[in-house]
Design a protein around this motif. Structure first.
Motif, PDB file in Angstrom:
ATOM      1  N   MET A   1       0.983  -0.991  -0.142  1.00 11.94           N
ATOM      2  CA  MET A   1      -0.166  -0.020  -0.133  1.00 11.94           C
ATOM      3  C   MET A   1       0.978   1.131   0.009  1.00 11.94           C
ATOM      4  SD  MET A   1      -2.791   1.221   2.895  1.00 11.94           S
ATOM      5  CE  MET A   1      -3.444   2.893   2.907  1.00 11.94           C
ATOM      6  N   GLU A   2       0.466   2.231  -0.793  1.00  7.74           N
ATOM      7  CA  GLU A   2       1.079   3.501  -0.826  1.00  7.74           C
ATOM      8  C   GLU A   2       0.555   4.711  -0.134  1.00  7.74           C
ATOM      9  OE1 GLU A   2       3.113   4.725  -4.514  1.00  7.74           O
ATOM     10  OE2 GLU A   2       4.075   2.682  -5.002  1.00  7.74           O
ATOM     11  N   HIS A   3       1.170   5.607   0.310  1.00  9.91           N
ATOM     12  CA  HIS A   3       0.828   6.580   1.130  1.00  9.91           C
ATOM     13  C   HIS A   3       0.876   7.889   0.421  1.00  9.91           C
ATOM     14  CE1 HIS A   3      -0.219   4.007   4.911  1.00  9.91           C
ATOM     15  NE2 HIS A   3       0.852   3.178   4.231  1.00  9.91           N
ATOM     16  N   PHE A   4       0.356   8.906   0.810  1.00 12.78           N
ATOM     17  CA  PHE A   4       0.960  10.218   0.510  1.00 12.78           C
ATOM     18  C   PHE A   4       1.916  10.657   1.451  1.00 12.78           C
ATOM     19  CE2 PHE A   4      -3.709  11.007  -0.893  1.00 12.78           C
ATOM     20  CZ  PHE A   4      -3.268  11.337  -2.227  1.00 12.78           C
ATOM     21  N   VAL A   5       2.844  11.217   1.352  1.00  9.11           N
ATOM     22  CA  VAL A   5       3.663  11.710   2.522  1.00  9.11           C
ATOM     23  C   VAL A   5       3.718  13.246   3.137  1.00  9.11           C
ATOM     24  CG1 VAL A   5       6.492  11.915   2.601  1.00  9.11           C
ATOM     25  CG2 VAL A   5       5.194  10.211   0.812  1.00  9.11           C
ATOM     26  N   GLY A   6       3.585  13.246   4.536  1.00  2.00           N
ATOM     27  CA  GLY A   6       3.721  14.019   5.259  1.00  2.00           C
ATOM     28  C   GLY A   6       4.979  14.538   5.567  1.00  2.00           C
ATOM     29  N   TYR A   7       5.013  15.767   5.971  1.00  2.00           N
ATOM     30  CA  TYR A   7       6.502  16.337   6.505  1.00  2.00           C
ATOM     31  C   TYR A   7       6.303  17.325   7.587  1.00  2.00           C
ATOM     32  CZ  TYR A   7      10.777  19.281   5.791  1.00  2.00           C
ATOM     33  OH  TYR A   7      12.132  19.951   5.862  1.00  2.00           O
ATOM     34  N   ARG A   8       7.261  17.178   8.413  1.00  2.00           N
ATOM     35  CA  ARG A   8       7.297  18.063   9.667  1.00  2.00           C
ATOM     36  C   ARG A   8       8.811  18.711   9.791  1.00  2.00           C
ATOM     37  NH1 ARG A   8       2.811  15.645  14.009  1.00  2.00           N
ATOM     38  NH2 ARG A   8       1.309  15.363  12.595  1.00  2.00           N
ATOM     39  N   GLU A   9       9.107  19.495  10.664  1.00  2.00           N
ATOM     40  CA  GLU A   9      10.345  20.016  10.923  1.00  2.00           C
ATOM     41  C   GLU A   9      10.382  20.281  12.624  1.00  2.00           C
ATOM     42  OE1 GLU A   9      11.658  23.393   8.818  1.00  2.00           O
ATOM     43  OE2 GLU A   9      11.379  22.343   6.701  1.00  2.00           O
ATOM     44  N   LEU A  10      11.168  19.432  13.068  1.00  2.00           N
ATOM     45  CA  LEU A  10      11.333  19.330  14.762  1.00  2.00           C
ATOM     46  C   LEU A  10      12.571  19.941  15.096  1.00  2.00           C
ATOM     47  CD1 LEU A  10       9.869  15.883  15.367  1.00  2.00           C
ATOM     48  CD2 LEU A  10       8.554  17.867  15.010  1.00  2.00           C
ATOM     49  N   GLU A  16      22.502  17.795  27.892  1.00  2.21           N
ATOM     50  CA  GLU A  16      23.665  17.740  28.262  1.00  2.21           C
ATOM     51  C   GLU A  16      24.641  18.463  27.605  1.00  2.21           C
ATOM     52  OE1 GLU A  16      26.925  13.850  27.584  1.00  2.21           O
ATOM     53  OE2 GLU A  16      25.146  13.292  28.703  1.00  2.21           O
ATOM     54  N   LEU A  17      24.537  18.755  26.229  1.00  5.40           N
ATOM     55  CA  LEU A  17      25.565  19.887  25.602  1.00  5.40           C
ATOM     56  C   LEU A  17      24.730  21.205  25.665  1.00  5.40           C
ATOM     57  CD1 LEU A  17      26.763  17.211  22.846  1.00  5.40           C
ATOM     58  CD2 LEU A  17      27.960  17.946  25.001  1.00  5.40           C
ATOM     59  N   ASN A  18      23.515  21.452  25.926  1.00  7.49           N
ATOM     60  CA  ASN A  18      22.679  22.576  25.774  1.00  7.49           C
ATOM     61  C   ASN A  18      22.898  23.141  24.473  1.00  7.49           C
ATOM     62  OD1 ASN A  18      21.509  24.794  26.977  1.00  7.49           O
ATOM     63  ND2 ASN A  18      23.451  25.989  27.151  1.00  7.49           N
ATOM     64  N   LEU A  19      22.221  22.185  23.298  1.00 10.66           N
ATOM     65  CA  LEU A  19      22.084  22.558  22.128  1.00 10.66           C
ATOM     66  C   LEU A  19      20.815  22.007  21.666  1.00 10.66           C
ATOM     67  CD1 LEU A  19      22.896  19.918  20.414  1.00 10.66           C
ATOM     68  CD2 LEU A  19      25.231  20.762  20.491  1.00 10.66           C
ATOM     69  N   THR A  20      20.450  22.456  20.661  1.00 13.55           N
ATOM     70  CA  THR A  20      19.113  21.845  19.771  1.00 13.55           C
ATOM     71  C   THR A  20      19.608  21.691  18.358  1.00 13.55           C
ATOM     72  OG1 THR A  20      18.128  23.956  19.150  1.00 13.55           O
ATOM     73  CG2 THR A  20      17.425  22.967  21.263  1.00 13.55           C
ATOM     74  N   PHE A  21      19.178  20.842  17.590  1.00 10.15           N
ATOM     75  CA  PHE A  21      19.418  20.464  16.064  1.00 10.15           C
ATOM     76  C   PHE A  21      18.051  20.181  15.287  1.00 10.15           C
ATOM     77  CE2 PHE A  21      19.995  16.569  18.629  1.00 10.15           C
ATOM     78  CZ  PHE A  21      19.548  15.662  17.807  1.00 10.15           C
ATOM     79  N   PRO A  22      18.095  20.402  14.425  1.00 14.06           N
ATOM     80  CA  PRO A  22      16.983  20.192  13.443  1.00 14.06           C
ATOM     81  C   PRO A  22      16.788  18.727  12.775  1.00 14.06           C
ATOM     82  CG  PRO A  22      18.431  21.210  12.214  1.00 14.06           C
ATOM     83  CD  PRO A  22      19.079  21.122  13.552  1.00 14.06           C
ATOM     84  N   LEU A  23      15.496  18.133  13.060  1.00 10.97           N
ATOM     85  CA  LEU A  23      15.181  16.812  12.436  1.00 10.97           C
ATOM     86  C   LEU A  23      14.019  17.205  11.758  1.00 10.97           C
ATOM     87  CD1 LEU A  23      15.209  13.621  12.880  1.00 10.97           C
ATOM     88  CD2 LEU A  23      13.826  13.911  14.770  1.00 10.97           C
ATOM     89  N   ARG A  24      14.158  16.775  10.336  1.00  9.37           N
ATOM     90  CA  ARG A  24      12.988  16.817   9.285  1.00  9.37           C
ATOM     91  C   ARG A  24      12.461  15.235   9.444  1.00  9.37           C
ATOM     92  NH1 ARG A  24      17.097  20.349   7.040  1.00  9.37           N
ATOM     93  NH2 ARG A  24      16.166  22.069   6.388  1.00  9.37           N
ATOM     94  N   VAL A  25      11.247  15.227   9.044  1.00  7.10           N
ATOM     95  CA  VAL A  25      10.403  13.816   9.335  1.00  7.10           C
ATOM     96  C   VAL A  25       9.588  13.734   7.992  1.00  7.10           C
ATOM     97  CG1 VAL A  25       9.292  12.378  10.765  1.00  7.10           C
ATOM     98  CG2 VAL A  25      10.455  14.324  11.689  1.00  7.10           C
ATOM     99  N   LEU A  26       9.746  12.604   7.370  1.00 10.43           N
ATOM    100  CA  LEU A  26       8.768  12.334   6.439  1.00 10.43           C
ATOM    101  C   LEU A  26       7.885  11.112   6.854  1.00 10.43           C
ATOM    102  CD1 LEU A  26      11.315  13.569   4.851  1.00 10.43           C
ATOM    103  CD2 LEU A  26      10.309  12.850   2.777  1.00 10.43           C
ATOM    104  N   TYR A  27       6.601  11.121   6.537  1.00 10.34           N
ATOM    105  CA  TYR A  27       5.805  10.006   7.152  1.00 10.34           C
ATOM    106  C   TYR A  27       4.518   9.796   6.272  1.00 10.34           C
ATOM    107  CZ  TYR A  27       3.567  14.212   8.628  1.00 10.34           C
ATOM    108  OH  TYR A  27       2.854  15.461   8.934  1.00 10.34           O
ATOM    109  N   PRO A  28       3.825   8.468   6.523  1.00 15.80           N
ATOM    110  CA  PRO A  28       2.907   8.138   5.676  1.00 15.80           C
ATOM    111  C   PRO A  28       1.625   9.076   6.380  1.00 15.80           C
ATOM    112  CG  PRO A  28       3.653   6.200   6.777  1.00 15.80           C
ATOM    113  CD  PRO A  28       4.553   7.337   7.150  1.00 15.80           C
ATOM    114  N   SER A  29       1.007   9.551   5.323  1.00 17.44           N
ATOM    115  CA  SER A  29      -0.128  10.382   5.766  1.00 17.44           C
ATOM    116  C   SER A  29      -1.203  10.330   4.566  1.00 17.44           C
ATOM    117  CB  SER A  29       0.276  12.039   5.625  1.00 17.44           C
ATOM    118  OG  SER A  29      -1.019  13.008   5.609  1.00 17.44           O
TER     119      SER A  29
END
Length: 292
Positions: A1-10, A16-29
């Motif tokens: 089964m194929e899905h459309f693809v959702g997208y989010r940026e977290l 511990e290192l006092n930093l944040t970093f980006p995480l792009r996410v692709l997922y079935p939608s």
């Protein structure tokens, strides 16, 4: 089964290192997707769309040194269309915009930890949609190091990585949620110590580029000699491929001899190879992450 693809940026936080970093996410939608600008590229996605109902397997893609998760966008999109949630982290201080941790023990410590934080973040983002014990890791080049470390590898910093030119053990987390690895031209000299890969017992798909100018066959041999169960390792050499063959084909405007990641050995068809690679990686992860 194929899905459309959702997208989010977290944004993932490392307290511990006092930093944040980006995480792009692709997922079935279930939401129809459309061509969207994602970084410098165009992807067919539905931004901030809901996730499809179901229990999906999670895959993280760890990019090479000085790279970006988006250079594996086509593979990620293919997996998301076929029922995977795919995270593309940007490793702090080892990416295309800031590579200040390259060749440092800090980078060797932080990379596996940040993949683990991404797993935690995505399980929180999609708490009822993911199978927590079905995590796969895809690592290219330095990302191969990262995947092996989180899956049980015990790395040692080489003299090149330390100010005093001494070998030093690197403390890294190991995560039992990781159940399969895809290693694409992995960088592995940190696993040369006796028994360094003895605890890596998950199935591995290992692809080596025949004409790799950066991670030569020596790197592959470290894995072949180091993992304890050869029966769980699938290894193949991609004919005529260079180190960057595993990156998604670049838009025509970015293909230039002045931009090495866009270049391949004469006669190599990256577009055709990616059709084969995407199908092979999907089949491997579907089989090896088929858990309840």
């Amino acid at each position: 089964m194929e899905h459309f693809v959702g997208y989010r940026e977290l944004q993932v936080t490392d307290p511990e290192l006092n930093l944040t970093f980006p995480l792009r996410v692709l997922y079935p939608s279930p939401t129809p997707s459309r061509a969207e600008s994602v970084g410098p590229y165009t992807l067919d996605v539905a931004r901030e769309a809901p996730i499809s109902p179901g229990g999906f397997r999670l895959v993280l893609v760890s990019h090479g040194t000085g790279g970006s998760g988006l250079v594996y966008r086509n593979l990620a999109h293919h997996l998301a269309r076929h029922g995977f949630v795919v995270g593309l982290p940007e490793h702090p201080h080892n990416n295309r915009d800031d590579d200040s941790w390259a060749h440092t023990p800090q980078n060797l410590r932080a990379r596996p930890r940040h993949l683990q934080l991404c797993i935690d973040a995505l399980l929180q983002q999609f708490p009822s949609s993911l199978k927590p014990s079905a995590v796969g890791l895809i690592g290219h080049s330095m990302g191969g190091y990262t995947a092996l470390a989180l899956a049980g590898g015990q790395p040692t910093a080489t003299p090149r990585d330390t100010p005093d030119w001494q070998n030093r053990p690197i403390p890294v987390p190991h995560d039992e949620r990781v159940k399969a690895l895809v290693l694409l031209a992995p960088a592995t000299p940190w696993f040369m110590a006796e028994g360094a890969l003895r605890a890596v017992r998950v199935p591995i798909l290992l692809m080596e580029a025949e004409k790799d100018e950066h991670t030569t066959h020596f790197h592959t041999q470290v894995v072949l000699n180091g993992v304890p169960d050869q029966q769980r390792l699938t290894h193949r050499v991609v004919p005529n491929a260079g180190h960057f063959a595993f990156l998604s084909p670049f838009p025509a405007a970015r293909v230039s001899a002045a931009f090495p990641p866009s270049q391949d050995p004469p006669g190599f068809d990256r577009l055709q190879f990616h059709e084969e690679m995407n199908a092979e990686v999907l089949a491997f992860l579907t089989q090896e992450l088929d858990v309840d």
